[in-house]
Design a protein around this motif. Structure first.
Motif, PDB file in Angstrom:
ATOM      1  N   SER A  66       0.829  -1.200   0.000  1.00  0.00           N
ATOM      2  CA  SER A  66       0.000   0.000   0.000  1.00  0.00           C
ATOM      3  C   SER A  66       0.868   1.256   0.000  1.00  0.00           C
ATOM      4  CB  SER A  66      -0.938   0.014   1.211  1.00  0.00           C
ATOM      5  OG  SER A  66      -0.199   0.025   2.414  1.00  0.00           O
ATOM      6  N   THR A  86      -2.906   7.254  -8.536  1.00  0.00           N
ATOM      7  CA  THR A  86      -3.586   6.016  -8.139  1.00  0.00           C
ATOM      8  C   THR A  86      -3.603   5.018  -9.286  1.00  0.00           C
ATOM      9  OG1 THR A  86      -4.973   7.211  -6.560  1.00  0.00           O
ATOM     10  CG2 THR A  86      -5.758   5.076  -7.310  1.00  0.00           C
ATOM     11  N   ARG A  87      -3.910   5.482 -10.480  1.00  0.00           N
ATOM     12  CA  ARG A  87      -3.934   4.591 -11.646  1.00  0.00           C
ATOM     13  C   ARG A  87      -2.551   4.010 -11.916  1.00  0.00           C
ATOM     14  NH1 ARG A  87      -7.597   8.351 -15.735  1.00  0.00           N
ATOM     15  NH2 ARG A  87      -9.613   7.956 -14.727  1.00  0.00           N
ATOM     16  N   ARG A  90      -1.808   1.361  -9.382  1.00  0.00           N
ATOM     17  CA  ARG A  90      -2.582   0.155  -9.651  1.00  0.00           C
ATOM     18  C   ARG A  90      -1.946  -0.671 -10.761  1.00  0.00           C
ATOM     19  NH1 ARG A  90      -7.388   2.345  -9.915  1.00  0.00           N
ATOM     20  NH2 ARG A  90      -7.483   2.565 -12.173  1.00  0.00           N
ATOM     21  N   ARG A  91      -1.401   0.009 -11.775  1.00  0.00           N
ATOM     22  CA  ARG A  91      -0.736  -0.729 -12.859  1.00  0.00           C
ATOM     23  C   ARG A  91       0.496  -1.466 -12.355  1.00  0.00           C
ATOM     24  NH1 ARG A  91      -2.176   3.983 -15.884  1.00  0.00           N
ATOM     25  NH2 ARG A  91      -0.112   4.898 -15.539  1.00  0.00           N
ATOM     26  N   ARG A  94       0.014  -2.104  -6.913  1.00  0.00           N
ATOM     27  CA  ARG A  94       0.020  -1.517  -5.575  1.00  0.00           C
ATOM     28  C   ARG A  94      -1.346  -0.911  -5.271  1.00  0.00           C
ATOM     29  NH1 ARG A  94       5.616   0.277  -6.944  1.00  0.00           N
ATOM     30  NH2 ARG A  94       7.006  -0.990  -5.659  1.00  0.00           N
ATOM     31  N   TYR A  95      -1.616  -0.774  -3.987  1.00  0.00           N
ATOM     32  CA  TYR A  95      -2.890  -0.234  -3.521  1.00  0.00           C
ATOM     33  C   TYR A  95      -2.670   1.170  -2.992  1.00  0.00           C
ATOM     34  CZ  TYR A  95      -6.828   0.567  -0.372  1.00  0.00           C
ATOM     35  OH  TYR A  95      -7.895   1.119   0.277  1.00  0.00           O
TER      36      TYR A  95
END
Length: 333
Positions: A66, A86-87, A90-91, A94-95
């Motif tokens: 995270s 955030t995007r 995510r790729r 990871r959170y």
């Protein structure tokens, strides 16, 4: 009754990919490996139904996966930046934990304490107070990247910095070249620190250009900033142009101008400082300083990954580009 399918493991994915566990993990997160390898591993993960087990990953690696993301989200540009970060996380598998500091150092401290309690692996922050001691609450093992300002009180942090002097000088020169001599400056109400020089350097730049600068601090939120902007635009000696250190504030000036019976740009020229996606949609289109957001996000993630792997390099500051639209013109005599 059908039996539940066993959970696919990273070893299953590594075997299918013909790679080591480490190489598979790196490729899945987009940290290492060629683009073709990364794409192949991610496709295999989808085909196998593999999903990351956060508990297993934390036990095996000592990391939670995270990353904390913090900024003042009533500012439109920081909203967009948080989404892009955030995007990108995510790729990489990871959170992201997004938190709103709301331009408040006390709220920012609570967020840092929350990141500590949640045991984040790292943090990507647009700091309200970059010189605050609360950044030291994040352990040295936490990878911290500050965007916009260096965290002067936390050694070991990385940063993605902006060439604010160039941006401020370019915006003020644009107004000066069009004949404006009395210019309003609308700046976010944030702590004045050595790490945030944009509004502090504006006075010296204006003086060098022969400009009279009328500076006002305003809340980051558009609706709250309108009242401050109205005060700037009414009364004797009002400015013929206004330079705002965020597009959110520039949009507030648009509303304030309407409330004061002024037209943009006929009666008042306006310059922003973000090139938010709304800048080209409002009427008239907003002249503003644009940042390469994709490059900024890429640099922030590169710094984060470098810290997590124990290697990080210092990056040159990002320089904005002036985007001229219809909100600036020669002042009426």
């Amino acid at each position: 009754m059908s039996r539940q399918q066993p959970r696919r493991t990273l070893q299953d994915l590594a075997t299918a990919a013909g790679l080591s566990l480490a190489a598979t993990s790196y490729a899945l997160r987009g940290v290492r490996g060629s683009p073709a390898t990364i794409a192949r591993v991610r496709q295999l993960a989808d085909d196998l139904g593999y999903t990351v087990d956060p508990i297993a990953r934390a036990l095996a690696s000592g990391r939670t996966g995270s990353i904390g993301v913090s900024g003042s989200l009533r500012d439109l540009w920081q909203q967009d930046l948080s989404v892009l970060l955030t995007r990108a996380l995510r790729r990489q598998g990871r959170y992201a934990m997004i938190a709103d500091a709301d331009a408040d150092p006390a709220q920012e401290r609570l967020i840092v304490e929350q990141f500590v309690a949640q045991r984040v692996d790292g943090a990507l922050v647009s700091p309200v107070d970059p010189a605050a001691e609360h950044w030291r609450l994040l352990a040295p093992s936490v990878a911290v990247v500050a965007i916009g300002d260096a965290l002067t009180a936390r050694p070991g942090s990385a940063s993605v910095l902006f060439d604010n002097r160039y941006g401020v000088a370019t915006a003020l020169r644009h107004l000066a070249d069009r004949g404006h001599r009395r210019i309003g400056l609308l700046a976010p109400s944030l702590p004045s620190t050595p790490g945030r020089p944009a509004q502090l350097m504006a006075a010296s730049i204006a003086d060098a250009l022969g400009l009279e600068l009328i500076a006002r601090d305003a809340p980051a939120a558009m609706n709250e900033a309108v009242a401050v902007a109205v005060g700037l635009l009414t009364g004797d000696g009002r400015p013929t142009g206004v330079f705002c250190l965020s597009d959110s504030l520039a949009f507030a000036v648009y509303q304030a101008a309407r409330d004061a019976g002024l037209r943009v740009p006929e009666d008042l020229s306006v310059v922003g400082f973000d090139d938010h996606q709304l800048a080209g949609l409002v009427s008239p289109g907003l002249t503003t300083m644009a940042w390469d957001e994709d490059a900024i996000v890429s640099a922030a993630l590169s710094q984060l990954n470098g810290l997590l792997q124990g290697t990080v390099t210092e990056l040159p500051p990002f320089r904005p580009t002036l985007v001229v639209r219809s909100s600036t013109t020669t002042p009426r005599r």
